[in-house]
Design a protein around this motif. Sequence first.
Motif, PDB file in Angstrom:
ATOM      1  N   GLY A 215       0.815  -1.207   0.000  1.00  0.00           N
ATOM      2  CA  GLY A 215       0.000   0.000   0.000  1.00  0.00           C
ATOM      3  C   GLY A 215       0.846   1.253   0.000  1.00  0.00           C
ATOM      4  N   GLU A 216       0.196   2.369   0.213  1.00  0.00           N
ATOM      5  CA  GLU A 216       0.844   3.670   0.093  1.00  0.00           C
ATOM      6  C   GLU A 216       1.347   4.176   1.445  1.00  0.00           C
ATOM      7  OE1 GLU A 216      -0.221   7.116  -3.030  1.00  0.00           O
ATOM      8  OE2 GLU A 216      -1.638   6.930  -1.378  1.00  0.00           O
ATOM      9  N   ILE A 217       2.510   4.809   1.411  1.00  0.00           N
ATOM     10  CA  ILE A 217       3.022   5.560   2.554  1.00  0.00           C
ATOM     11  C   ILE A 217       2.758   7.034   2.280  1.00  0.00           C
ATOM     12  CG2 ILE A 217       5.059   6.205   3.902  1.00  0.00           C
ATOM     13  CD1 ILE A 217       6.332   3.575   3.161  1.00  0.00           C
ATOM     14  N   ARG A 218       2.148   7.704   3.242  1.00  0.00           N
ATOM     15  CA  ARG A 218       1.860   9.134   3.097  1.00  0.00           C
ATOM     16  C   ARG A 218       2.384   9.902   4.307  1.00  0.00           C
ATOM     17  NH1 ARG A 218      -4.561   9.155   1.298  1.00  0.00           N
ATOM     18  NH2 ARG A 218      -4.366   7.798  -0.539  1.00  0.00           N
ATOM     19  N   ASP A 219       2.563  11.193   4.121  1.00  0.00           N
ATOM     20  CA  ASP A 219       2.859  12.030   5.279  1.00  0.00           C
ATOM     21  C   ASP A 219       1.536  12.362   5.965  1.00  0.00           C
ATOM     22  OD1 ASP A 219       1.617  14.185   4.001  1.00  0.00           O
ATOM     23  OD2 ASP A 219       3.467  15.289   3.644  1.00  0.00           O
ATOM     24  N   PRO A 220       1.550  12.984   7.145  1.00  0.00           N
ATOM     25  CA  PRO A 220       0.298  13.227   7.875  1.00  0.00           C
ATOM     26  C   PRO A 220      -0.711  14.100   7.137  1.00  0.00           C
ATOM     27  CG  PRO A 220       2.171  13.447   9.341  1.00  0.00           C
ATOM     28  CD  PRO A 220       2.725  13.354   7.956  1.00  0.00           C
ATOM     29  N   HIS A 221      -0.253  14.834   6.117  1.00  0.00           N
ATOM     30  CA  HIS A 221      -1.147  15.700   5.350  1.00  0.00           C
ATOM     31  C   HIS A 221      -1.669  15.022   4.086  1.00  0.00           C
ATOM     32  CE1 HIS A 221       0.126  18.846   8.083  1.00  0.00           C
ATOM     33  NE2 HIS A 221       1.373  18.569   7.789  1.00  0.00           N
ATOM     34  N   GLY A 222      -1.308  13.734   3.921  1.00  0.00           N
ATOM     35  CA  GLY A 222      -1.831  12.967   2.800  1.00  0.00           C
ATOM     36  C   GLY A 222      -0.968  12.935   1.567  1.00  0.00           C
ATOM     37  N   GLN A 223       0.225  13.548   1.615  1.00  0.00           N
ATOM     38  CA  GLN A 223       1.102  13.544   0.448  1.00  0.00           C
ATOM     39  C   GLN A 223       1.821  12.195   0.316  1.00  0.00           C
ATOM     40  OE1 GLN A 223       1.328  16.082  -1.870  1.00  0.00           O
ATOM     41  NE2 GLN A 223      -0.441  16.801  -0.668  1.00  0.00           N
ATOM     42  N   PRO A 224       1.818  11.576  -0.874  1.00  0.00           N
ATOM     43  CA  PRO A 224       2.497  10.283  -1.075  1.00  0.00           C
ATOM     44  C   PRO A 224       4.002  10.403  -0.826  1.00  0.00           C
ATOM     45  CG  PRO A 224       0.978  10.734  -2.879  1.00  0.00           C
ATOM     46  CD  PRO A 224       1.089  12.011  -2.093  1.00  0.00           C
ATOM     47  N   ILE A 225       4.545   9.419  -0.113  1.00  0.00           N
ATOM     48  CA  ILE A 225       5.974   9.394   0.205  1.00  0.00           C
ATOM     49  C   ILE A 225       6.644   8.150  -0.352  1.00  0.00           C
ATOM     50  CG2 ILE A 225       7.659   9.293   2.102  1.00  0.00           C
ATOM     51  CD1 ILE A 225       6.352  12.000   1.841  1.00  0.00           C
ATOM     52  N   GLN A 238       8.218   3.464  14.811  1.00  0.00           N
ATOM     53  CA  GLN A 238       9.223   2.640  14.145  1.00  0.00           C
ATOM     54  C   GLN A 238       9.948   3.423  13.059  1.00  0.00           C
ATOM     55  OE1 GLN A 238       7.805  -1.226  12.954  1.00  0.00           O
ATOM     56  NE2 GLN A 238       9.359  -1.467  11.358  1.00  0.00           N
ATOM     57  N   ARG A 239      11.251   3.198  12.961  1.00  0.00           N
ATOM     58  CA  ARG A 239      12.073   3.847  11.942  1.00  0.00           C
ATOM     59  C   ARG A 239      12.586   2.835  10.914  1.00  0.00           C
ATOM     60  NH1 ARG A 239      17.896   6.900  13.165  1.00  0.00           N
ATOM     61  NH2 ARG A 239      18.584   7.033  11.001  1.00  0.00           N
ATOM     62  N   GLU A 240      12.925   1.619  11.399  1.00  0.00           N
ATOM     63  CA  GLU A 240      13.543   0.621  10.537  1.00  0.00           C
ATOM     64  C   GLU A 240      12.542   0.039   9.541  1.00  0.00           C
ATOM     65  OE1 GLU A 240      13.542   0.472  13.836  1.00  0.00           O
ATOM     66  OE2 GLU A 240      15.579   1.127  14.310  1.00  0.00           O
ATOM     67  N   GLY A 241      13.040  -0.307   8.367  1.00  0.00           N
ATOM     68  CA  GLY A 241      12.246  -1.046   7.401  1.00  0.00           C
ATOM     69  C   GLY A 241      11.347  -0.228   6.503  1.00  0.00           C
ATOM     70  N   LEU A 242      11.389   1.104   6.625  1.00  0.00           N
ATOM     71  CA  LEU A 242      10.516   1.937   5.789  1.00  0.00           C
ATOM     72  C   LEU A 242      11.054   2.086   4.367  1.00  0.00           C
ATOM     73  CD1 LEU A 242       9.592   4.703   8.388  1.00  0.00           C
ATOM     74  CD2 LEU A 242       8.038   3.026   7.375  1.00  0.00           C
ATOM     75  N   ASN A 243      12.359   2.026   4.234  1.00  0.00           N
ATOM     76  CA  ASN A 243      13.000   2.119   2.911  1.00  0.00           C
ATOM     77  C   ASN A 243      12.576   3.357   2.139  1.00  0.00           C
ATOM     78  OD1 ASN A 243      14.413  -0.369   3.231  1.00  0.00           O
ATOM     79  ND2 ASN A 243      12.561  -1.489   2.663  1.00  0.00           N
ATOM     80  N   ILE A 244      12.555   4.469   2.847  1.00  0.00           N
ATOM     81  CA  ILE A 244      12.241   5.743   2.204  1.00  0.00           C
ATOM     82  C   ILE A 244      13.554   6.441   1.872  1.00  0.00           C
ATOM     83  CG2 ILE A 244      11.129   7.995   2.466  1.00  0.00           C
ATOM     84  CD1 ILE A 244       9.220   6.682   4.459  1.00  0.00           C
ATOM     85  N   GLY A 245      13.798   6.639   0.605  1.00  0.00           N
ATOM     86  CA  GLY A 245      15.017   7.331   0.192  1.00  0.00           C
ATOM     87  C   GLY A 245      14.842   8.836   0.272  1.00  0.00           C
ATOM     88  N   GLY A 246      15.619   9.542  -0.499  1.00  0.00           N
ATOM     89  CA  GLY A 246      15.484  10.993  -0.538  1.00  0.00           C
ATOM     90  C   GLY A 246      14.154  11.411  -1.139  1.00  0.00           C
ATOM     91  N   VAL A 247      13.456  12.321  -0.483  1.00  0.00           N
ATOM     92  CA  VAL A 247      12.169  12.810  -0.956  1.00  0.00           C
ATOM     93  C   VAL A 247      12.328  14.276  -1.345  1.00  0.00           C
ATOM     94  CG1 VAL A 247       9.751  13.213  -0.367  1.00  0.00           C
ATOM     95  CG2 VAL A 247      10.946  11.198   0.556  1.00  0.00           C
ATOM     96  N   ARG A 248      11.961  14.578  -2.574  1.00  0.00           N
ATOM     97  CA  ARG A 248      12.142  15.935  -3.090  1.00  0.00           C
ATOM     98  C   ARG A 248      11.415  16.951  -2.205  1.00  0.00           C
ATOM     99  NH1 ARG A 248      11.045  17.049  -9.343  1.00  0.00           N
ATOM    100  NH2 ARG A 248      12.901  15.706  -9.398  1.00  0.00           N
ATOM    101  N   GLY A 249      12.133  17.985  -1.863  1.00  0.00           N
ATOM    102  CA  GLY A 249      11.564  19.054  -1.067  1.00  0.00           C
ATOM    103  C   GLY A 249      11.551  18.782   0.427  1.00  0.00           C
ATOM    104  N   ARG A 250      12.092  17.631   0.847  1.00  0.00           N
ATOM    105  CA  ARG A 250      12.128  17.286   2.270  1.00  0.00           C
ATOM    106  C   ARG A 250      13.580  17.186   2.729  1.00  0.00           C
ATOM    107  NH1 ARG A 250       6.965  15.525   3.894  1.00  0.00           N
ATOM    108  NH2 ARG A 250       5.558  16.187   2.229  1.00  0.00           N
TER     109      ARG A 250
END
Length: 377
Positions: A215-225, A238-250
């Motif tokens: 499924g989708e990972i979003r920030d608290p305001h609903g923006q897709p991450i 939890q921090r581990e296992g999210l596998n979120i790389g660099g996000v533009r503008g963050r």
Amino acid sequence: MSRPDVVVGVSGGVDSSVAALLLVQQGLDVAGLFMQNWADDGSGHCRAEDDRRDAVAVCGRLGIPFHFRDFSAEYWQGVFEHFLAEYAAGRTPNPDVLCNREVKFKHFLDAARELGAGRIATGHYARVEQSGGRWRLLRGADRGKDQSYFLHQLGQVQLAATMFPIGHLEKSQLRRIARESGLPTHAKKDSTGICFIGERDFRQFLGQYLPAREGEIRDPHGQPIGRHPGVFYFTLGQREGLNIGGVRGRPAAPWYVVGKDVAANILYVDQGHDSPWLQSSRLRSEAMHWIAGGAPAATFTCTAQTRYRQPDEPCRVSVGDDGTVQVQFERPQRAVTPGQSLVLYDGPECLGGAVIAATDAALEQRAPWPVSLERQA
């Protein structure tokens, strides 16, 4: 065969080994009983047989009878099925609490009585004493090892029949006693994590029972991450296992789980260990279990833990007519997680506890809070 005074739950670890030793030194007629709570699933991660051999060796060293009971069916029904149902609902359960209530202080106690014993003993870091006509559960002397948090579902019947021989010891003292007494487990490492998972990958284990749904990972305001493999693999904070790389503008800062929408299969994340989206000041519990048999008052102040080894947190408790409690903390708490245990204390005494049902964290989608727990000025 003579009837023992006390049956010790020997796990093959150093704590239960020293518990048995101390009871023998007191001159009691002691027997050891090893509980197998998980059937070997062929993964190679189950250490029950190694632990059983160590338990046999300890009983041999102490010259006490060894008994074995297989409680794996009882564990599956009383603990593991609940564990899976909670994860499937997006909550984070604590199987150790249920294991103590449903297996160690229920089926083990019954087995000890069948052997003729009047009492059981375990290697938990906790203390029990009788005062004012009732039994009290107290923290272990070693605050860093205290396990009263996991024992909060015990009641007067169980405590009256239970001994915690090592509750007055620091871990370093216990290791020294084990070494000087020549116990074969004196240098054995402490077990960590959930017993039936062992050293294997948690996500891989859970995936055997709960099919993954991406499924989708979003920030608290609903923006897709990003994307996730299944919301039930993650817990708040939890921090581990999210596998979120660099996000533009963050900024290049770590991401943490701050919320879950199980129905929509959405995982919410935010940056910063102490994100405001992880903070809550109030919680509501499921039905409370009171060790004394009832609440100390309809409204009272005490301290609480919402996770193991958490520092005491001052709070105000209001007891509902339905047996639940509403808790107002003096200061905001990080990552209070539905499914985990709220445990209440009056100084060193454990009053009881319950499963956390909901909090007032910003992303919680639960029932409205009663006016009586509105933040105090």
